[in-house]
Write a protein that holds these residues in place. Structure first.
Motif, PDB file in Angstrom:
ATOM      1  N   GLY A  21       0.798  -1.175  -0.058  1.00  0.00           N
ATOM      2  CA  GLY A  21       0.037  -0.060   0.044  1.00  0.00           C
ATOM      3  C   GLY A  21       0.948   1.100   0.052  1.00  0.00           C
ATOM      4  O   GLY A  21       1.646   1.137   0.813  1.00  0.00           O
ATOM      5  N   TYR A  22       0.723   2.278  -0.802  1.00  0.00           N
ATOM      6  CA  TYR A  22       1.284   3.463  -0.770  1.00  0.00           C
ATOM      7  C   TYR A  22       0.582   4.537  -0.952  1.00  0.00           C
ATOM      8  O   TYR A  22       0.686   5.700  -0.952  1.00  0.00           O
ATOM      9  CB  TYR A  22       2.199   3.417  -2.350  1.00  0.00           C
ATOM     10  CG  TYR A  22       1.336   3.053  -3.673  1.00  0.00           C
ATOM     11  CD1 TYR A  22       1.065   2.003  -4.096  1.00  0.00           C
ATOM     12  CD2 TYR A  22       0.891   4.455  -4.200  1.00  0.00           C
ATOM     13  CE1 TYR A  22       0.110   1.956  -5.133  1.00  0.00           C
ATOM     14  CE2 TYR A  22       0.032   4.379  -5.374  1.00  0.00           C
ATOM     15  CZ  TYR A  22      -0.444   2.913  -5.944  1.00  0.00           C
ATOM     16  OH  TYR A  22      -1.293   2.978  -6.915  1.00  0.00           O
ATOM     17  N   GLY A  23      -0.900   4.162  -0.704  1.00  0.00           N
ATOM     18  CA  GLY A  23      -1.823   5.540  -0.676  1.00  0.00           C
ATOM     19  C   GLY A  23      -2.567   5.101   0.249  1.00  0.00           C
ATOM     20  O   GLY A  23      -2.190   5.084   1.534  1.00  0.00           O
ATOM     21  N   SER A  24      -3.966   5.123   0.408  1.00  0.00           N
ATOM     22  CA  SER A  24      -4.943   5.238   1.561  1.00  0.00           C
ATOM     23  C   SER A  24      -4.742   3.868   2.477  1.00  0.00           C
ATOM     24  O   SER A  24      -4.933   3.697   3.455  1.00  0.00           O
ATOM     25  CB  SER A  24      -6.233   5.289   1.181  1.00  0.00           C
ATOM     26  OG  SER A  24      -6.650   4.148   0.325  1.00  0.00           O
ATOM     27  N   LEU A  25      -4.041   2.830   1.526  1.00  0.00           N
ATOM     28  CA  LEU A  25      -3.857   1.367   2.530  1.00  0.00           C
ATOM     29  C   LEU A  25      -2.831   1.732   3.495  1.00  0.00           C
ATOM     30  O   LEU A  25      -3.045   0.851   4.547  1.00  0.00           O
ATOM     31  CB  LEU A  25      -3.501   0.555   1.384  1.00  0.00           C
ATOM     32  CG  LEU A  25      -4.345  -0.159   0.424  1.00  0.00           C
ATOM     33  CD1 LEU A  25      -3.627  -1.052  -0.556  1.00  0.00           C
ATOM     34  CD2 LEU A  25      -5.492  -1.077   1.138  1.00  0.00           C
ATOM     35  N   TYR A 114      -7.209   0.810 -11.848  1.00  0.00           N
ATOM     36  CA  TYR A 114      -5.792   0.230 -11.576  1.00  0.00           C
ATOM     37  C   TYR A 114      -5.619  -1.339 -11.927  1.00  0.00           C
ATOM     38  O   TYR A 114      -6.475  -1.982 -12.266  1.00  0.00           O
ATOM     39  CB  TYR A 114      -5.655   0.276  -9.875  1.00  0.00           C
ATOM     40  CG  TYR A 114      -5.600   1.554  -9.280  1.00  0.00           C
ATOM     41  CD1 TYR A 114      -4.422   2.275  -9.140  1.00  0.00           C
ATOM     42  CD2 TYR A 114      -6.830   2.344  -9.008  1.00  0.00           C
ATOM     43  CE1 TYR A 114      -4.212   3.629  -8.405  1.00  0.00           C
ATOM     44  CE2 TYR A 114      -6.609   3.638  -8.362  1.00  0.00           C
ATOM     45  CZ  TYR A 114      -5.481   4.240  -8.088  1.00  0.00           C
ATOM     46  OH  TYR A 114      -5.331   5.401  -7.493  1.00  0.00           O
ATOM     47  N   TYR A 136      -1.290  -2.291  -6.614  1.00  0.00           N
ATOM     48  CA  TYR A 136      -2.312  -1.695  -7.748  1.00  0.00           C
ATOM     49  C   TYR A 136      -1.575  -0.598  -8.225  1.00  0.00           C
ATOM     50  O   TYR A 136      -1.274   0.401  -7.824  1.00  0.00           O
ATOM     51  CB  TYR A 136      -3.678  -1.282  -6.994  1.00  0.00           C
ATOM     52  CG  TYR A 136      -4.578  -2.571  -6.881  1.00  0.00           C
ATOM     53  CD1 TYR A 136      -5.313  -3.090  -7.794  1.00  0.00           C
ATOM     54  CD2 TYR A 136      -4.322  -3.465  -5.743  1.00  0.00           C
ATOM     55  CE1 TYR A 136      -6.191  -4.207  -7.546  1.00  0.00           C
ATOM     56  CE2 TYR A 136      -5.039  -4.388  -5.427  1.00  0.00           C
ATOM     57  CZ  TYR A 136      -6.005  -4.925  -6.518  1.00  0.00           C
ATOM     58  OH  TYR A 136      -6.804  -6.267  -6.228  1.00  0.00           O
TER      59      TYR A 136
END
Ligand code: BEZ
Length: 233
Positions: A21-25, A114, A136
């Protein structure tokens, strides 16, 4: 470069996997993970270049969320920000018995534009033992990919956008805070700069009237009464 098609072909529906995860995750983990590890991947650049019609915007007024751009492709583009060498984030282990459920959750939650790739993830706790992770990515070929954005116009656009998952501003600010918490040097200059630009716009008090470079109609002050009422409706 990794052969993603081969890895996808051999990625069984019942194999356990690691999700990067590089965003909201980072701050909103997937369900059913049993291990969370902080660290980074290399060879990509994180940018707010993906339009969001389903989470931080709507089809009529898409917001902006992050995607990853292959570093070699990024080199061919004209960008306003220097790249950060490492893309920091979190990897989650999904146990075999929960794979189908989590894949369905991710596809519903995140898939809007994605594609899946695989990339090695370096845990900050044990950099000598990379973990192969699924990630993703909104590829440049997907319809939501916007490409390089003027940073001031992008900040202004984020401030005025919202979708079913909440304000676009909140997504940006939470991402910046989550990244800061990951470790030494875990920030991302692109994200930090956008937060600073948003704060500067907000400090000027009124977002309305900020000259936008091709990102839509007039803006509203974030947190203004009419916007709050709009959310509650
Ligand atoms: C994430 O890392 O939060 C993420 C980004 C894009 C799609 C899915 C997950």
């Amino acid at each position: 470069m990794a052969d993603h098609s081969q890895q996808l072909a051999t990625f069984g529906a019942n194999d356990d996997f690691w999700l990067f995860g590089y965003g909201s995750l980072i701050w909103k983990p997937p369900p059913h993970f049993d291990v969370r590890v902080e660290g980074f991947i290399e060879g990509y650049v994180r940018r707010f270049w993906q339009a969001s019609e389903d989470h931080r915007g709507t089809p009529e007024a898409p917001g902006r969320v992050v995607t990853l751009i292959d570093r070699a492709h990024w080199e061919t583009l004209t960008d306003h920000h220097e790249p950060t060498e490492r893309v920091w984030g979190a990897a989650y282990h999904i146990p075999r018995e929960k794979v189908a459920e989590v894949r369905e959750y991710l596809d519903i939650r995140e898939i809007n534009g994605y594609s899946i790739q695989f990339t090695p993830f370096i845990p900050s706790s044990d950099p000598t033992t990379p973990i192969q992770t699924l990630v993703y990515i909104g590829l440049p070929s997907n319809p939501q990919f916007l490409g390089p954005q003027d940073p001031d116009a992008l900040a202004a656009h984020i401030l005025k956008s919202r979708g079913p998952s909440g304000e676009n501003r909140e997504y940006l600010f939470q991402l910046e805070e989550a990244l800061r918490g990951l470790g030494e040097g875990s920030g991302d200059a692109h994200i930090t700069d956008l937060v600073a630009r948003c704060r500067a716009i907000e400090a000027r008090g009124v977002v309305k009237g900020v000259e936008e470079k091709g990102v839509g109609e007039g803006l509203h002050t974030v947190g203004s009464t009419d916007e709050q009422e709009e959310v509650e409706k």
